[in-house]
Scaffold this active site. Structure first.
Site, PDB file in Angstrom:
ATOM      1  N   TYR A  16       0.624  -0.864  -0.137  1.00 14.58           N
ATOM      2  CA  TYR A  16       0.171   0.204  -0.214  1.00 14.58           C
ATOM      3  C   TYR A  16       1.042   1.070   0.299  1.00 14.58           C
ATOM      4  O   TYR A  16       2.154   1.120   0.465  1.00 14.58           O
ATOM      5  CB  TYR A  16      -0.947   0.457   1.190  1.00 14.58           C
ATOM      6  N   SER A 259       6.557   5.147  10.379  1.00 15.96           N
ATOM      7  CA  SER A 259       6.597   3.262   9.235  1.00 15.96           C
ATOM      8  C   SER A 259       5.110   2.443   9.322  1.00 15.96           C
ATOM      9  O   SER A 259       4.169   3.118  10.322  1.00 15.96           O
ATOM     10  CB  SER A 259       7.743   2.776  10.643  1.00 15.96           C
ATOM     11  N   LYS A 260       5.379   1.648   7.996  1.00 20.55           N
ATOM     12  CA  LYS A 260       4.432   1.071   7.694  1.00 20.55           C
ATOM     13  C   LYS A 260       4.039  -0.122   9.189  1.00 20.55           C
ATOM     14  O   LYS A 260       3.450  -0.275   9.738  1.00 20.55           O
ATOM     15  CB  LYS A 260       4.658  -0.096   7.134  1.00 20.55           C
ATOM     16  N   ARG A 261       5.003  -0.276  10.251  1.00 19.11           N
ATOM     17  CA  ARG A 261       5.373  -1.070  11.045  1.00 19.11           C
ATOM     18  C   ARG A 261       4.738  -0.692  12.790  1.00 19.11           C
ATOM     19  O   ARG A 261       3.876  -1.761  12.852  1.00 19.11           O
ATOM     20  CB  ARG A 261       6.808  -1.959  11.643  1.00 19.11           C
ATOM     21  N   PHE A 262       4.795   0.561  12.669  1.00 12.13           N
ATOM     22  CA  PHE A 262       4.342   0.405  14.074  1.00 12.13           C
ATOM     23  C   PHE A 262       2.977   1.440  13.973  1.00 12.13           C
ATOM     24  O   PHE A 262       1.664   1.696  14.985  1.00 12.13           O
ATOM     25  CB  PHE A 262       5.261   1.765  14.605  1.00 12.13           C
TER      26      PHE A 262
END
Length: 501
Positions: A16, A259-262
């Site tokens: 995305y 970030s995409k992770r968090f």
């Protein structure tokens, strides 16, 4: 600014689209529109392992949602197509430039294996020194290279970075005298993979040149790579574009980049939740740029007219979801009634509260109830939760109604079940006698009951609110009763009384 401005946004379809990527695209688009230039969309999919099917379509949808359109791109074409790098590779566009670098001695074929690279990297780590690879093949003769190649050994092509000297480049955002890098801090980067696919460093640069890009506005994470790009421009004898590295967007607490992770940063999540394109456009424009020290709410045309790269700050921006939410609420409240109904209808349809398209009866109900939540909405996606009780039946627990509530919620503080039940019975009896079912008549009747029952408005109105909506917080009570109508209001009040009697 002299000459025609040509900028590009060139995302990789690896998932995305990050909202930070939308900000980068927006700054490019604003720069082009402000200067009457051209905005190009190019898909950089040379990383075959990370490319995700359908991601390119998703990112184009996300850009269009915000209102970012392109003058040249993969779906509309243009004079410099194709605009997808894998298609450009298949067309043989990059290979001649690789051969040109090899022939001029600015690149070399490297036969080092991944295992050998890993060992060299491990040794550098053990010696606590930076790993800056310089392949021994850079000094091989043509005969040595040909002999190794004849064995069928796979190879990559690497840039032959000068061992001495410095590379310098200017940055519009960072200003000053420019950024200078000593060549001893660089290494021989890969330009062409063993599969024959060019990597970003080569492919984007060739494309920018062929597409006549004049200004490269990109994330600051590319600052360390820019010296290599300048060296490549010099090797080809091309004039480099003007660089402007945009500030990163930090997390709300300032601890690291968004970030995409968090973090919840997928662009499509914002339109799924009901953020208005104009609100997101306005908010993103302020992520690293400002018109002055106090102006925040601006139309698209105002941002385009005012945008200048000189007011882009080199210091990091900070993501503030609360501020974005408030800004979205401001834009929602500015919608005309018809525009509000059009905006919330898809969310109500998705929630199963309306047919698609809504019936005439449902449209009439929307005209009554949408204004009741207009001032409260901050995300369009909140509309189903706020309006659900208008479109589904409500009753105490134990019934088969779609929406149920705990009868204990009916009982105000300092009152008991019997007193509450008696009050609800009086409410039902009084409302049943009304000749006119209007906001004014309903308010007069219920306020009059407060004196009759010796109850303050808060407790009486609170139990009625729970009875008819199933919740303690809802749109204005008298307007809610008027929109629900006589039959449904009396039925729900009777059910609440029965639950406590």
């Amino acid at each position: 600014m002299s000459g025609s401005v040509r900028v590009r946004f060139a995302p990789s379809p690896t998932g995305y689209l990050h909202i930070g990527g939308v900000r980068t695209a927006l700054f490019n688009w604003l720069f082009a529109r402000h200067h009457g230039g051209t905005f190009i969309l190019r898909i950089e999919d040379t990383d075959e392992k990370r490319s995700v099917t359908g991601a390119a379509d998703d990112l184009m949808s996300s850009l269009r949602w915000v209102g970012i359109t392109w003058d040249e791109g993969p779906d509309i074409g243009g004079p410099h197509g194709p605009y997808v790098q894998s298609e450009r590779h298949a067309a043989g566009i990059y290979r001649p430039f690789v051969e040109r670098l090899l022939a001029s001695g600015h690149a070399y074929k490297s036969f080092v294996s991944e295992d050998e690279l890993s060992q060299a990297r491990a040794q550098a780590d053990a010696e606590r020194r930076p790993f800056r690879y310089r392949g021994p093949e850079r000094d091989w003769t043509a005969e040595q290279v040909a002999a190794r190649e004849a064995t069928g050994a796979p190879y990559t092509v690497r840039l032959k970075v000068p061992l001495e000297g410095r590379t310098r480049f200017h940055d519009l955002v960072r200003g000053g005298d420019g950024i200078e890098i000593d060549h001893t801090n660089l290494y021989d980067i890969v330009l062409l993979k063993s599969s024959g696919m060019p990597v970003y460093h080569l492919a984007h640069l060739v494309d920018d040149h062929l597409m006549q890009v004049t200004h490269v506005l990109r994330s600051d994470e590319w600052v360390p790579s820019t010296p290599y790009h300048v060296l490549l421009y010099q090797a080809f004898g091309w004039r480099p574009p003007v660089f402007a590295h945009l500030p990163p967007i930090l997390r709300q607490d300032g601890r690291g980049k968004l970030s995409k992770r968090f973090d919840d940063v997928a662009a499509n999540r914002f339109w799924e939740r009901g953020y208005l394109p104009d609100a997101m456009f306005n908010y993103l424009a302020l992520q690293g740029w400002s018109y002055d020290d106090h102006t925040e709410i601006m139309t698209r045309d105002e941002v385009v007219a005012r945008f200048g790269i000189e007011r882009v700050q080199p210091s990091p921006a900070r993501w503030n979801p609360d501020k974005l939410l408030d800004m979205n609420g401001i834009y929602i409240r500015a919608l005309a009634p018809a525009a509000l109904i059009a905006a919330i209808t898809p969310f109500l349809v998705h929630a199963g509260l309306l047919e698609d398209p809504p019936t005439a009866e449902q449209q009439a109900l929307l005209l009554l109830v949408a204004p009741l939540i207009h001032e409260r909405l901050k995300e369009l996606g909140e509309a189903p939760g706020l309006l659900e009780f208008f479109m589904r039946e409500v009753a105490p627990h134990g019934s088969d109604a779609p929406l149920t509530y705990d009868p204990q919620q009916l009982i105000p503080r300092k009152l008991d079940a019997a007193t509450t039940a008696a009050a609800l019975a009086a409410v039902g009896a009084r409302l049943a006698t009304l000749d006119t079912w209007s906001v004014a008549a309903l308010e007069e009747a219920l306020r009059g009951l407060c004196a009759t029952l010796d109850l303050k408005p808060g407790p009486l109105f609170g139990m009625v609110r729970v009875a008819v909506t199933g919740r303690t917080v809802a749109p204005p009570l008298f307007e809610t009763l008027a929109a629900l109508g006589r039959e449904r209001t009396l039925s729900r009040v009777a059910a609440a009384h029965a639950a406590l009697a």
